[in-house]
Write an enzyme that holds these catalytic residues in place. Structure first.
Site, PDB file in Angstrom:
ATOM      1  N   HIS A 126      -3.879   5.859   3.698  1.00 54.01           N
ATOM      2  CA  HIS A 126      -4.631   5.256   3.221  1.00 54.01           C
ATOM      3  C   HIS A 126      -3.986   3.735   3.554  1.00 54.01           C
ATOM      4  CE1 HIS A 126      -5.764   1.526  -0.172  1.00 54.01           C
ATOM      5  NE2 HIS A 126      -6.625   2.393  -1.009  1.00 54.01           N
ATOM      6  N   SER A 161     -11.386  -1.094  -1.271  1.00 58.50           N
ATOM      7  CA  SER A 161      -9.194  -1.352  -0.365  1.00 58.50           C
ATOM      8  C   SER A 161     -10.019  -1.293   1.179  1.00 58.50           C
ATOM      9  CB  SER A 161      -9.127   0.161  -0.634  1.00 58.50           C
ATOM     10  OG  SER A 161      -8.483   0.312  -1.178  1.00 58.50           O
ATOM     11  N   ASP A 186       0.609  -1.366  -0.131  1.00 54.86           N
ATOM     12  CA  ASP A 186       0.141  -0.510  -0.179  1.00 54.86           C
ATOM     13  C   ASP A 186       1.451   1.119   0.103  1.00 54.86           C
ATOM     14  OD1 ASP A 186      -2.320   1.964   0.828  1.00 54.86           O
ATOM     15  OD2 ASP A 186      -2.924  -0.369   1.152  1.00 54.86           O
TER      16      ASP A 186
END
Length: 769
Positions: free
Chosen positions: A221, A559, A151
């Site tokens: 994220h 996600s 990520d």
């Protein structure tokens, strides 16, 4: 070995010269995939040097010398994945692809993060539609598991990665904590490893400064997804006071490792195949048990895709890979990450909402969603204006309705609540544009495609996100009166909402266009309005204009659903360390549920009945997954048989395994021992073979079928008797159309094997060819 800043920085400068100078204008970063290595799982320095030299020899034979090959190659994959990434001209890449030892050559493409924010299994203990208390206790909160996350990196200071009351680092861990230049990054007994990979990104971006040489998360994220999968218990977690509770990852005592492969987007993509493959090769070598991958871009043939290649090698090494299905729904055929050796996760809602109401002058109240930190003064209505009525000079009403930058007239908007229409515009940026135009609040109405998906965003002004139907009410009211008025209430956290779950409109749908005989997605999990750890490098809006900071944030997307499943996998890995990735995937799929908390069929965002193309086998149920009864297991040879059916020849298969594999004569992809059963080309009577393994107590299982419309289905035999654990039995599913040439469209049913205690469910998906 840790990479030094100096060598990477000089490499970046070299790429800038190679790719961006006029003399090399046609050179691009390619990946040359060669299969597996002959050396063992723990290569020596001599092994790695030998592999690297073999890459130089191979490419040098095309470029004229090993020296030129060394200049061109910027990654050698030397541990588990055999291949390299190099700067090549198109015709050079085409020639290399003809080499007998090469499986594939493809461009290092960019991939997107699968959050609905432009460029979790974290929840609150007291609410949510996943129930996992039993499996958490039995699996000791996943304490023996190592979860790796590919990520944007990690914010190591987050309480979700605290090592308080965490024991010693597992002996099986072989990774490192890679530090950047003055980035203050450190690991601990919880966050046991971190690495960053940026050479594939540099091949497109050119020279990189020191901020690109760190595993620290500057986006949010990566911290969000990693804490969702394996974050520690954190009491008092909330976003601006909303959703207050104890945050926890799916495997809250698991050890976690961050592999930073994603960077600031270049033309909307920031995760490049070359870096992704390097991340996979490192994670496999480091000793992780689970890899969570919340990214993807477009469908491609299996071995022309970095995520698929990486997950193939992970699965061969007993590592479960969990990936996101993508955010391109609700259009059919949009699902990503479709290889059968990874678990592909769709996104659905939970039974918690962050509710706000839009009160209209007609005394109507429209329910919306938001995480705006501030509310409007109470008991005061404000003028309400549509973006279409607030257009700036030389801007069409249609453009202004989307509230994009430069489309609004401040004189018309100032002091009013602005009504905007959601389309492809960024939701939070629309709120910023409303604020810049002087609005006191914003109502964001869904377009028809988004339907009932409403997202709780941390807007910079009081805002409410409402459904498509309520949006029609809103705009009808605005157009019906000369002086429309409205008020937006403060946000309130609501629990036990219904119906839940339902499918998010953005969640990508099947069918699988690469291999239609494999149903994708596999499973659905919470992916809308998920609270998890965040970076303190940016505000919750993820924009430079947002100066707020919060240690937890709400995000939406596949996600977020992907690491929910990765966390559950971590628990199953702790409970059953000898189970194969396929057995764990089967346990999750065959125990899933297709009904919501009203005991009705799970719905799409339009509130129409959803299908397996939306949710795969259904919504994950962790407590049931720990006791599935039977599993559909797979061996390394099963995957090779699948590749045989896909047209790979004996020479290519040898590159995968370094040994000869004999392809079966009559094997077809529909016979691949997958937990779901898909026949995309039904013609006449067809039989599909499956085998199940008993992982419970001895017993007899009987078959129960709900046949797809227009198809007759019989099971041979109709009962399976198991006398011991690990015993396997084979059966056939015989399908026949009731009318020749039909069904024209896909139809759906299910097969259930039950011993009265366990219910082993498989979707049936059928279409005439």
């Amino acid at each position: 070995m840790e990479l030094s800043f100096r060598s990477d920085y000089l490499f970046s400068a070299l790429l800038l010269c190679l790719v961006h100078s006029p003399a090399f204008a046609l050179k691009m970063p390619y990946i040359v995939y060669l299969g597996s290595h002959a050396h063992g799982p723990e290569p020596t320095a001599a092994d790695i040097e030998s592999v690297t030299n073999s890459h130089y020899d191979l490419l040098g034979s095309f470029l004229g010398s090993n020296e030129k090959a060394q200049e061109a190659i910027f990654y050698s994959y030397t541990h588990h994945i055999n291949g390299f990434a190099a700067i090549l001209e198109d015709d050079q890449a085409a020639e290399v692809a003809k080499h007998p030892n090469v499986i594939s050559v493809f461009l290092s493409k960019g991939r997107k993060l699968h959050t609905t924010r432009s460029w979790h299994f974290l929840g609150l203990e007291r609410n949510g539609v996943i129930h996992q208390s039993s499996i958490l206790r039995r699996a000791r909160f996943g304490e023996d598991t190592i979860i790796g996350n590919l990520d944007t990196g990690v914010w190591p200071e987050s309480k979700s990665f605290s090592d308080e009351e965490v024991g010693p680092i597992p002996r099986k861990w072989r990774g490192i904590c890679q530090r950047g230049i003055k980035d203050g990054f450190s690991c601990n007994r919880k966050l046991i490893g971190a690495r960053y990979f940026n050479k594939g990104y540099a091949a497109y971006a050119g020279l990189l400064n020191s901020t690109f040489f760190t595993a620290r998360d500057h986006d949010g994220h990566g911290s969000h997804t990693l804490s969702t999968a394996g974050g520690s218990l954190v009491p008092g977690a909330s976003v601006f006071g909303y959703g207050n509770g104890t945050a926890k990852g799916g495997s809250p005592k698991a050890r976690v490792a961050a592999y930073k492969v994603c960077w600031p987007p270049l033309e909307n993509v920031g995760c490049f195949d070359a870096d992704v493959l390097a991340g996979f090769d490192a994670a496999i070598s480091d000793g992780v048990d689970v890899i969570s991958v919340s990214l993807g871009n477009e469908q491609a043939e299996f071995f022309m895709d970095g995520i698929v290649i990486g997950s193939f090698h992970a699965a061969r090494n007993g590592i479960v890979v969990v990936s996101s299905a993508g955010n391109s729904g609700p259009q059919p055929g949009t699902v990503l990450n479709v290889a059968p050796w990874m678990i592909t996760v769709a996104a659905s809602t939970i039974d918690r909402e962050f509710a706000t109401y839009v009160a209209l002058g007609t005394k109507q109240h429209l329910k919306g969603s938001s995480l705006s930190a501030n509310g409007l003064p109470s008991n005061k209505f404000y003028p309400l204006i549509s973006g279409a009525d607030a257009q700036a000079a030389n801007v069409s009403a249609t453009e202004a309705l989307l509230c994009k930058a430069g489309t609004l007239d401040r004189k018309k908007v100032k002091g009013k609540i602005l009504a905007c229409l959601r389309s492809d515009s960024d939701r939070i940026d629309m709120g910023q544009q409303a604020a810049l135009a002087g609005a006191v609040g914003m109502v964001l109405a869904n377009d028809e495609a988004s339907d009932n998906d409403v997202v709780a965003d941390a807007h910079v002004l009081p805002a409410a996100h409402i459904t498509f139907v309520d949006g029609k009410v809103l705009f009808a009211y605005i157009n019906s009166t000369k002086f429309p008025m409205a008020y937006i209430t403060r946000v309130k956290t609501m629990l036990n909402t219904t119906p839940a779950p339902f499918m998010a409109s953005f969640s990508s749908r099947g069918p699988n266009t690469v291999e239609p005989a494999i149903l994708k997605p596999d499973i659905t999990a919470p992916g809308l309005n998920i609270i998890a750890a965040y970076t303190l490098a940016v505000g919750p809006a993820g924009r430079d204009f947002d100066k707020r900071r919060t240690p937890f944030n709400v995000e939406s997307g596949t996600s977020m659903s992907c690491p929910h499943v990765a966390g559950v996998v971590g628990l199953l890995k702790t409970l059953y360390p000898s189970w194969s990735p396929a057995a764990i995937q089967s346990a999750i799929m065959t125990t899933a549920r297709t009904r919501d908390n009203k005991q009705e069929p799970v719905l799409d965002a339009s509130f129409a009945k959803a299908t397996p193309f939306s949710y795969g086998a259904g919504h994950i149920r962790p407590n049931h997954a720990m006791n599935p009864g039977l599993v559909y297991d797979l061996t390394a040879n099963d995957y090779l048989d699948f590749l045989c059916a896909r047209g790979y020849n004996k020479s290519q298969l040898r590159l995968f395994t370094n040994k000869t594999h004999r392809c079966p004569t009559h094997f077809k992809t529909a016979d691949f021992n997958y937990p779901s059963i898909t026949v995309p080309d039904l013609h006449g009577t067809m039989a599909v073979t499956r085998r199940v393994k008993n992982v419970g107590t001895p017993g007899t299982y009987s078959a129960h079928v709900k046949a797809p419309a227009g198809v007759s289905v019989s099971i041979q035999p109709r009962s399976l008797k198991f006398e011991k654990c690990e015993e396997e039995k084979e059966f056939k599913v015989v399908l026949k159309p009731k009318v020749a040439g039909k069904p024209v469209d896909y139809v759906f049913g299910k097969l259930i094997w039950s011993d009265g205690v366990h219910y082993v469910r498989s979707p049936l998906v059928v279409k005439h060819r």
